[in-house]
Design a protein around this motif. Sequence first.
Motif, PDB file in Angstrom:
ATOM      1  N   PRO A  70      -5.845   1.050  -4.676  1.00  0.00           N
ATOM      2  CA  PRO A  70      -4.774   0.177  -4.171  1.00  0.00           C
ATOM      3  C   PRO A  70      -3.531   0.943  -3.709  1.00  0.00           C
ATOM      4  O   PRO A  70      -2.881   0.563  -2.744  1.00  0.00           O
ATOM      5  N   VAL A  71      -3.242   2.071  -4.354  1.00  0.00           N
ATOM      6  CA  VAL A  71      -2.064   2.859  -3.978  1.00  0.00           C
ATOM      7  C   VAL A  71      -2.213   3.454  -2.563  1.00  0.00           C
ATOM      8  O   VAL A  71      -1.226   3.856  -1.944  1.00  0.00           O
ATOM      9  N   ASP A  72      -3.446   3.479  -2.063  1.00  0.00           N
ATOM     10  CA  ASP A  72      -3.704   4.026  -0.721  1.00  0.00           C
ATOM     11  C   ASP A  72      -3.590   2.969   0.378  1.00  0.00           C
ATOM     12  O   ASP A  72      -3.903   3.249   1.545  1.00  0.00           O
ATOM     13  N   ALA A  73      -3.157   1.752   0.021  1.00  0.00           N
ATOM     14  CA  ALA A  73      -3.187   0.652   0.994  1.00  0.00           C
ATOM     15  C   ALA A  73      -2.435   0.998   2.287  1.00  0.00           C
ATOM     16  O   ALA A  73      -2.926   0.727   3.388  1.00  0.00           O
ATOM     17  N   GLU A  74      -1.267   1.600   2.145  1.00  0.00           N
ATOM     18  CA  GLU A  74      -0.477   1.884   3.350  1.00  0.00           C
ATOM     19  C   GLU A  74      -1.194   2.905   4.245  1.00  0.00           C
ATOM     20  O   GLU A  74      -1.252   2.738   5.467  1.00  0.00           O
ATOM     21  N   ALA A  75      -1.753   3.942   3.644  1.00  0.00           N
ATOM     22  CA  ALA A  75      -2.453   4.971   4.430  1.00  0.00           C
ATOM     23  C   ALA A  75      -3.692   4.401   5.101  1.00  0.00           C
ATOM     24  O   ALA A  75      -3.979   4.698   6.268  1.00  0.00           O
ATOM     25  N   VAL A  76      -4.439   3.563   4.376  1.00  0.00           N
ATOM     26  CA  VAL A  76      -5.635   2.957   4.965  1.00  0.00           C
ATOM     27  C   VAL A  76      -5.234   2.018   6.102  1.00  0.00           C
ATOM     28  O   VAL A  76      -5.837   2.033   7.181  1.00  0.00           O
ATOM     29  N   ALA A  77      -4.186   1.227   5.876  1.00  0.00           N
ATOM     30  CA  ALA A  77      -3.741   0.291   6.918  1.00  0.00           C
ATOM     31  C   ALA A  77      -3.320   1.048   8.174  1.00  0.00           C
ATOM     32  O   ALA A  77      -3.666   0.656   9.298  1.00  0.00           O
ATOM     33  N   ARG A  78      -2.603   2.145   7.993  1.00  0.00           N
ATOM     34  CA  ARG A  78      -2.130   2.923   9.153  1.00  0.00           C
ATOM     35  C   ARG A  78      -3.317   3.473   9.949  1.00  0.00           C
ATOM     36  O   ARG A  78      -3.384   3.347  11.170  1.00  0.00           O
ATOM     37  N   LEU A  79      -4.276   4.057   9.243  1.00  0.00           N
ATOM     38  CA  LEU A  79      -5.449   4.617   9.915  1.00  0.00           C
ATOM     39  C   LEU A  79      -6.264   3.519  10.595  1.00  0.00           C
ATOM     40  O   LEU A  79      -6.742   3.677  11.729  1.00  0.00           O
ATOM     41  N   ALA A  80      -6.411   2.396   9.915  1.00  0.00           N
ATOM     42  CA  ALA A  80      -7.186   1.275  10.475  1.00  0.00           C
ATOM     43  C   ALA A  80      -6.538   0.766  11.760  1.00  0.00           C
ATOM     44  O   ALA A  80      -7.228   0.539  12.766  1.00  0.00           O
ATOM     45  N   ILE A  81      -5.232   0.606  11.744  1.00  0.00           N
ATOM     46  CA  ILE A  81      -4.539   0.091  12.931  1.00  0.00           C
ATOM     47  C   ILE A  81      -4.637   1.096  14.076  1.00  0.00           C
ATOM     48  O   ILE A  81      -4.946   0.734  15.215  1.00  0.00           O
ATOM     49  N   GLU A  82      -4.421   2.371  13.769  1.00  0.00           N
ATOM     50  CA  GLU A  82      -4.523   3.408  14.819  1.00  0.00           C
ATOM     51  C   GLU A  82      -5.900   3.408  15.462  1.00  0.00           C
ATOM     52  O   GLU A  82      -6.022   3.454  16.688  1.00  0.00           O
TER      53      GLU A  82
ATOM     54  N   LEU B  18      -4.343  -7.867  13.654  1.00  0.00           N
ATOM     55  CA  LEU B  18      -3.941  -6.703  12.844  1.00  0.00           C
ATOM     56  C   LEU B  18      -3.248  -7.147  11.559  1.00  0.00           C
ATOM     57  O   LEU B  18      -3.443  -6.555  10.494  1.00  0.00           O
ATOM     58  N   HIS B  19      -2.465  -8.221  11.658  1.00  0.00           N
ATOM     59  CA  HIS B  19      -1.804  -8.720  10.459  1.00  0.00           C
ATOM     60  C   HIS B  19      -2.828  -9.272   9.463  1.00  0.00           C
ATOM     61  O   HIS B  19      -2.772  -9.002   8.261  1.00  0.00           O
ATOM     62  N   LEU B  20      -3.770 -10.060   9.997  1.00  0.00           N
ATOM     63  CA  LEU B  20      -4.802 -10.666   9.145  1.00  0.00           C
ATOM     64  C   LEU B  20      -5.659  -9.596   8.463  1.00  0.00           C
ATOM     65  O   LEU B  20      -5.912  -9.645   7.258  1.00  0.00           O
ATOM     66  N   ALA B  21      -6.098  -8.615   9.240  1.00  0.00           N
ATOM     67  CA  ALA B  21      -7.065  -7.642   8.721  1.00  0.00           C
ATOM     68  C   ALA B  21      -6.393  -6.454   8.048  1.00  0.00           C
ATOM     69  O   ALA B  21      -6.919  -5.910   7.072  1.00  0.00           O
ATOM     70  N   TYR B  22      -5.230  -6.026   8.570  1.00  0.00           N
ATOM     71  CA  TYR B  22      -4.706  -4.720   8.177  1.00  0.00           C
ATOM     72  C   TYR B  22      -3.236  -4.712   7.786  1.00  0.00           C
ATOM     73  O   TYR B  22      -2.593  -3.653   7.824  1.00  0.00           O
ATOM     74  N   SER B  23      -2.667  -5.864   7.410  1.00  0.00           N
ATOM     75  CA  SER B  23      -1.344  -5.778   6.793  1.00  0.00           C
ATOM     76  C   SER B  23      -1.533  -5.031   5.466  1.00  0.00           C
ATOM     77  O   SER B  23      -2.646  -5.001   4.905  1.00  0.00           O
ATOM     78  N   ILE B  24      -0.469  -4.441   4.954  1.00  0.00           N
ATOM     79  CA  ILE B  24      -0.615  -3.673   3.710  1.00  0.00           C
ATOM     80  C   ILE B  24      -1.113  -4.587   2.589  1.00  0.00           C
ATOM     81  O   ILE B  24      -1.988  -4.205   1.802  1.00  0.00           O
ATOM     82  N   ASP B  25      -0.621  -5.840   2.548  1.00  0.00           N
ATOM     83  CA  ASP B  25      -1.086  -6.788   1.518  1.00  0.00           C
ATOM     84  C   ASP B  25      -2.580  -7.051   1.642  1.00  0.00           C
ATOM     85  O   ASP B  25      -3.303  -7.097   0.646  1.00  0.00           O
ATOM     86  N   ALA B  26      -3.020  -7.262   2.900  1.00  0.00           N
ATOM     87  CA  ALA B  26      -4.447  -7.573   3.118  1.00  0.00           C
ATOM     88  C   ALA B  26      -5.308  -6.384   2.699  1.00  0.00           C
ATOM     89  O   ALA B  26      -6.341  -6.556   2.036  1.00  0.00           O
ATOM     90  N   VAL B  27      -4.882  -5.186   3.063  1.00  0.00           N
ATOM     91  CA  VAL B  27      -5.673  -4.001   2.703  1.00  0.00           C
ATOM     92  C   VAL B  27      -5.659  -3.806   1.183  1.00  0.00           C
ATOM     93  O   VAL B  27      -6.694  -3.512   0.578  1.00  0.00           O
ATOM     94  N   GLU B  28      -4.510  -4.035   0.571  1.00  0.00           N
ATOM     95  CA  GLU B  28      -4.440  -3.870  -0.889  1.00  0.00           C
ATOM     96  C   GLU B  28      -5.366  -4.865  -1.591  1.00  0.00           C
ATOM     97  O   GLU B  28      -6.039  -4.516  -2.564  1.00  0.00           O
ATOM     98  N   ARG B  29      -5.430  -6.106  -1.075  1.00  0.00           N
ATOM     99  CA  ARG B  29      -6.361  -7.099  -1.660  1.00  0.00           C
ATOM    100  C   ARG B  29      -7.799  -6.588  -1.558  1.00  0.00           C
ATOM    101  O   ARG B  29      -8.582  -6.684  -2.499  1.00  0.00           O
ATOM    102  N   THR B  30      -8.139  -6.043  -0.394  1.00  0.00           N
ATOM    103  CA  THR B  30      -9.496  -5.520  -0.206  1.00  0.00           C
ATOM    104  C   THR B  30      -9.757  -4.366  -1.174  1.00  0.00           C
ATOM    105  O   THR B  30     -10.844  -4.260  -1.756  1.00  0.00           O
TER     106      THR B  30
ATOM    107  N   ARG C  36      -8.599  -3.981  -4.050  1.00  0.00           N
ATOM    108  CA  ARG C  36      -8.731  -4.495  -5.421  1.00  0.00           C
ATOM    109  C   ARG C  36     -10.006  -5.314  -5.615  1.00  0.00           C
ATOM    110  O   ARG C  36     -10.340  -5.685  -6.740  1.00  0.00           O
ATOM    111  N   ASP C  37     -10.706  -5.599  -4.523  1.00  0.00           N
ATOM    112  CA  ASP C  37     -11.892  -6.446  -4.571  1.00  0.00           C
ATOM    113  C   ASP C  37     -13.036  -5.702  -5.271  1.00  0.00           C
ATOM    114  O   ASP C  37     -13.454  -4.628  -4.820  1.00  0.00           O
TER     115      ASP C  37
END
Length: 184
Positions: A20-32, A51-63, A65-66
């Motif tokens: 979960p701590v990697d959410a921002e890095a994953v979101a950035r790479l995913a969006i790029e 991009l908001h639905l799939a790759y906002s930091i909250d959305a990525v963090e939820r994924t 934690r899944d």
Amino acid sequence: MTSPQVQRLTDALYARRAMPVDAEAVARLAIETFVAKFGHLYNMQDLQTYLHLAYSIDAVERTLRDADSETWLLCDAVTHDNLGFALLGKASLPHADIVPADGEIKRFYVDPTRTGQGLGAQFMDFILTRLLKDGPRTLWLGVYSDNDGAQRFYSRYGFEHAGEYIFPVGEARDREYIFKRVAP
Ligand SMILES: CC(C)(COP(=O)(O)OP(=O)(O)OC[C@H]1O[C@@H](n2cnc3c(N)ncnc32)[C@H](O)[C@@H]1OP(=O)(O)O)[C@@H](O)C(=O)NCCC(=O)NCCS
């Protein structure tokens, strides 16, 4: 550098389980990677909505934690830069032949400045091992119908066209192929 969460692939590459701590890095790479490959297909509003639905930091963090999925980062062993990522989990594509035990590659992206160098192939070998760690099973993935390069790439690993569905990106509607890899 090998542990359940970090797997050495070659002298130059390792895979690391994203937390979960990697959410921002994953979101950035995913969006790029998504924008580089598919950004031109959509108007700005549809792209932002997706991009908001799939790759906002909250959305990525939820994924992240899944408990039913796992995200792996492909990393440079020298610089520790993230070179790609993959999301794996239980198959949930709309296809009548899918059974609960089946697995799915839900996302598979390599840094757009590093494609065509064999990184995807080395990462895919690891991802398949991961998906099949408990024994043989059928695997699935969805791929954009006009993404010939990715379809060719997946075909090399035994994935074959098995159907299609409509994938929404904001108000836009994409034709998405469903690929299946039968358990050997
Ligand atoms: C599809 C994707 C994951 C493949 O990863 P990749 O790192 O580019 O894959 P590889 O480099 O292993 O293979 C791609 C091509 O490069 C070629 N290649 C591999 N190593 C090479 C090298 N050292 N020199 C020249 N060509 C090479 C492969 O033969 C392959 O050729 P092909 O286009 O004829 O199939 C990647 O291109 C990507 O992320 N694309 C954008 C996002 C995307 O489409 N993702 C899939 C969404 S469903």
